[in-house]
Design an enzyme around this catalytic site. Structure first.
Site, PDB file in Angstrom:
ATOM      1  N   LYS A   1       0.877  -1.168   0.000  1.00  0.00           N
ATOM      2  CA  LYS A   1       0.000   0.000   0.000  1.00  0.00           C
ATOM      3  C   LYS A   1       0.914   1.218   0.000  1.00  0.00           C
ATOM      4  CE  LYS A   1      -4.174   1.957   1.924  1.00  0.00           C
ATOM      5  NZ  LYS A   1      -3.801   3.356   1.718  1.00  0.00           N
TER       6      LYS A   1
ATOM      7  N   CYS B   1      29.225  18.188  28.795  1.00  0.00           N
ATOM      8  CA  CYS B   1      29.649  18.259  30.183  1.00  0.00           C
ATOM      9  C   CYS B   1      31.170  18.289  30.191  1.00  0.00           C
ATOM     10  CB  CYS B   1      29.125  17.025  30.900  1.00  0.00           C
ATOM     11  SG  CYS B   1      30.001  16.681  32.427  1.00  0.00           S
TER      12      CYS B   1
HETATM   13  S1  IVH Z   1      -6.422  -0.287  -4.960  1.00  0.00           S
HETATM   14  C1  IVH Z   1     -10.837  -0.069  -5.520  1.00  0.00           C
HETATM   15  N1  IVH Z   1      -3.890  -0.704  -4.440  1.00  0.00           N
HETATM   16  O1  IVH Z   1      -5.034   3.512  -1.084  1.00  0.00           O
HETATM   17  C2  IVH Z   1      -9.576   0.036  -4.793  1.00  0.00           C
HETATM   18  N2  IVH Z   1      -4.862   1.297  -3.678  1.00  0.00           N
HETATM   19  O2  IVH Z   1      -7.522   3.599   0.608  1.00  0.00           O
HETATM   20  C3  IVH Z   1      -8.695   1.041  -5.375  1.00  0.00           C
HETATM   21  N3  IVH Z   1      -3.308   2.763  -2.503  1.00  0.00           N
HETATM   22  O3  IVH Z   1      -6.909   5.799  -2.877  1.00  0.00           O
HETATM   23  C4  IVH Z   1      -7.403   1.151  -4.712  1.00  0.00           C
HETATM   24  N4  IVH Z   1      -1.539   1.486  -2.715  1.00  0.00           N
HETATM   25  O4  IVH Z   1      -4.451   5.790  -3.330  1.00  0.00           O
HETATM   26  C5  IVH Z   1      -4.930   0.127  -4.309  1.00  0.00           C
HETATM   27  N5  IVH Z   1      -1.660  -1.196  -4.079  1.00  0.00           N
HETATM   28  C6  IVH Z   1      -2.700  -0.369  -3.954  1.00  0.00           C
HETATM   29  C7  IVH Z   1      -2.588   0.856  -3.293  1.00  0.00           C
HETATM   30  C8  IVH Z   1      -3.690   1.661  -3.167  1.00  0.00           C
HETATM   31  C9  IVH Z   1      -1.990   2.625  -2.237  1.00  0.00           C
HETATM   32  C10 IVH Z   1      -4.135   3.896  -2.074  1.00  0.00           C
HETATM   33  C11 IVH Z   1      -4.932   4.496  -3.189  1.00  0.00           C
HETATM   34  C12 IVH Z   1      -6.335   4.556  -2.686  1.00  0.00           C
HETATM   35  C13 IVH Z   1      -6.195   4.282  -1.226  1.00  0.00           C
HETATM   36  C14 IVH Z   1      -7.400   3.514  -0.763  1.00  0.00           C
END
Ligand code: IVH
Length: 682
Positions: free
Chosen positions: A118, A431
């Site tokens: 993520k 010190c």
């Molecule tokens: S999938 C329908 N994959 O997390 C789902 N999101 O909380 C669409 N993000 O706005 C998102 N890494 O900016 C997806 N590997 C990843 C991600 C990711 C970061 C962020 C993205 C999204 C947020 C969702």
């Protein structure tokens, strides 16, 4: 060149440059030397300048940023950009997997998941029409975002052309900044006196949301793709993993960390694995994302409100949190450095409860302007010591608390009560109780015993640790009071080694002034300076009494070193330790040629004549010079003494005529002895 030829050449150059961009920015494996890249670039630029009608938005020359905008316009996503539900902890992940299995009618371990990092950046949707990049938009409210096309165009890992039959493709991913680029950018901001960004995510956001895309171009941003939105003519594939593979083939940057795993166990193992890799990744991630891999299953699962049922984000413990500074205290390190530490209202961050965070030093306190009572952002990443990242100044109380100054708050060491000083070229306050301060004991003892100092063979760090921890030794002087029985009672000390150590301690009592001065561990005095000081002053008393002006006479001693020395000896604790060492029998020959400037024979002029009964001429000369006298060849009114031996000739006669004092060898020796004795030199 005719126009069609120019067109061909331009197309070829663009393709080649973008190929090198891909190698460099996506694969991280540069394929040409910079000079060759520059040459291609210049050729393209020249052709485009000569034929402006052939310039197109997807030329690599257009990645340098466009004219500033007055405002961002809005772009409606063809397919909304959704968010993810979060899971904190394994139980919530298990519940997710169970919901998925129940909906799909599968048994445990039967669901395949595509898993990926993520990314901790900003979500962006890129739109390609007939393979050409046409626009980029932020997530906004999910249905409409801001048009940041000019800015995205400057990110060299974003392809401007893709080789696809799809007439429309929305590509979704995350813009972020690598940590090293973030540090570099903040260094530059600081050097210019500009505002620093708090973390790479804010820096990426700040760099992207620039109306002047030339600013974006000057920042190093990265992009990772994690899915697609709307599409027309996009080949139908069966799984999310296949979508990502297809995007990677089209030269989009897709994370190498992605994987496909089986069931709950696979999810949790991936979470663990990526969590361990997290510090080594060049960019920040705040968790992992699990997606049901089969696109058919994804459709079956569908959505709840604004998040898919087929995916979830499993978050890492937050690395940053808000709390308040209840106090600022200092810690004294082993070199005497005072490190300011913020005492915090307890806060859960990075998986643990944090109550202390380092503030590093006064410059950091000033730069971040941290004051007692402030609300601050605390960061704890991995096993790193928690630190205060920034102050939330809007939350500062009124009237404002005072600025925090270490020296004002701690004029004396909180551990030993010695003075605290900050040398002009040092970042830290220290010190000055070096030999005496318990916080510095271990280091001071090891330094004292080092080979180039008092050279106590066998007194290593394991032993020093034991001596200090058991309270057997507080200062170097205590070493000389250690008994055989005490030493033999220590861990890993046999009788023989105890005896050897005792012998080494005894032997160290006979040393040189230079070694002794070096062994004191005055911070500004290294081995070479210690030798210079010994040579110059000749005796410890003379050195201890020297003021800054006297010290500046010594070769290579500047104001900072001189100040360090006077402060060291001004500290009563240090004088006590020195007294203890001398009382214990540590001694050295006090070399007295310093009398050249201060001794009683200083400036006295001697003439040697005849043969002395026991000394050679050279020996006599050396002794006289060592006591500060000088030898001249002929007798005059300026001569103070004539040293006469057997068969002295005209020089002796002249001495008598001029009434100059004549010495025989015993008289000379008596004079030298008087001059060289400590009392004589006073
Ligand atoms: S999938 C329908 N994959 O997390 C789902 N999101 O909380 C669409 N993000 O706005 C998102 N890494 O900016 C997806 N590997 C990843 C991600 C990711 C970061 C962020 C993205 C999204 C947020 C969702």
């Amino acid at each position: 060149m005719a126009i069609p030829e120019v067109q061909l050449r331009i197309a070829a150059l663009r393709q080649e440059i973008e190929h090198h961009n891909y190698q460099y920015y996506v694969l991280d494996t540069p394929s040409v030397p910079d000079a060759e890249y520059d040459r291609l670039w210049r050729e393209l630029q020249e052709l485009e300048t000569a034929h402006p009608e052939l310039v197109s938005a997807d030329s690599p020359t257009q990645r340098v940023g466009a004219a500033p905008l007055a405002a961002f316009s809005q772009i409606t996503h063809r397919q909304p950009m959704l968010s993810l539900n979060n899971a904190f902890g394994d139980a919530e992940v298990a519940a997710f997997d169970k919901r998925v299995r129940d909906a799909l009618g599968r048994a445990e371990g039967e669901v395949e998941y595509a898993v990926e990092p993520k990314f901790d950046g900003l979500a962006i949707s890129l739109t390609y029409e007939k393979g050409r990049f046409v626009s980029a938009a932020t997530r906004g409210d999910g249905s409409t975002g801001e048009d940041v096309s000019a800015n995205l165009r400057t990110i060299k890992s974003v392809p401007l052309q893709i080789d696809t039959d799809a007439s429309l493709l929305e590509v979704r991913g995350e813009v972020l900044m690598f940590r090293r680029d973030f540090e570099r950018m903040n260094d530059a901001q600081r050097a210019r006196g500009d505002k620093e960004y708090m973390n790479p995510r804010n820096a990426a956001a700040g760099s992207l949301r620039q109306l002047d895309s030339k600013i974006t171009a000057s920042r190093r941003l990265h992009f990772f793709v994690y899915g697609i939105g709307a599409s027309e003519g996009w080949p139908s594939v069966e799984s999310h993993a296949a979508v990502l593979n297809r995007l990677a083939e089209l030269r989009f940057p897709v994370s190498e960390e992605r994987a496909v795993v089986q069931g709950l166990d696979g999810l949790l193992a991936y979470y663990q694995r990526l969590g361990e890799r997290r510090p080594a990744l060049p960019y920040d991630i705040d968790g992992v994302v699990y997606k049901v891999n089969s696109l058919a299953d994804q459709t079956k699962l569908g959505f709840v409100s604004r998040a898919p049922r087929f995916a979830i984000a499993h978050k890492f413990a937050a690395e940053e949190a808000l709390t308040t500074v209840q106090d600022i205290q200092v810690q004294v390190g082993r070199t005497g450095a005072l490190t300011p530490v913020a005492h915090l209202a307890p806060v859960f961050v990075g998986g643990v409860t944090v109550v202390h965070a380092t503030l590093h030093n006064q410059d950091e306190i000033d730069r971040k302007d941290v004051r007692i009572g402030d609300t601050v952002i605390v960061r704890r990443a991995g096993d790193v010591i928690p630190e205060v990242v920034a102050v939330v100044t809007e939350k500062r109380s009124v009237p404002e608390p005072a600025r925090f100054n270490i020296l004002a708050q701690y004029p004396r060491c909180p551990v030993c009560g010695s003075h605290v000083e900050r040398l002009p070229d040092e970042a830290v306050a220290r010190c000055t109780g070096g030999l005496f301060c318990p916080a510095q004991r271990r280091e001071a003892l090891l330094h004292f015993a080092a080979r180039r100092a008092l050279d106590i063979d066998g007194l290593g760090d394991k032993l020093v640790d034991q001596l200090v921890e058991r309270g057997l030794v507080h200062t170097p002087a205590d070493l000389y009071g250690l008994s055989f029985f005490t030493l033999a009672s220590l861990d890993r000390m046999a009788e023989k080694s105890a005896n050897n150590l005792l012998a080494a301690i005894e032997k160290s009592k006979t040393t040189t002034l230079a070694r002794f001065i070096f062994g004191l561990g005055i911070r500004t005095v290294g081995e070479a300076t210690a030798k210079d000081l010994a040579r110059h002053f000749g005796s410890l008393n003379a050195l201890m009494q020297a003021d800054v002006q006297n010290l500046l006479q010594v070769r290579d001693v500047g104001p900072i070193v001189a100040q360090g020395i006077t402060q060291f000896f001004a500290e009563p604790h240090n004088r006590e330790v020195i007294h203890g060492l001398r009382a214990a029998g540590v001694h050295w020959p006090e070399v007295t040629h310093s009398l050249q400037t201060t001794g009683m024979l200083s400036g006295k002029s001697f003439v040697l004549t005849g043969t002395l009964p026991t000394m050679t001429r050279d020996e006599a000369k050396e002794k006289i010079e060592a006591a500060g006298g000088k030898i001249t060849g002929s007798v005059s009114l300026k001569t103070d003494f004539v040293v006469a031996g057997v068969e002295a000739g005209s020089k002796l006669a002249k001495a008598h005529t001029l009434g100059i004092k004549v010495l025989d060898e015993p008289a000379l020796l008596a004079l030298l002895e008087k001059a060289l004795s400590p009392h004589g030199s006073a």
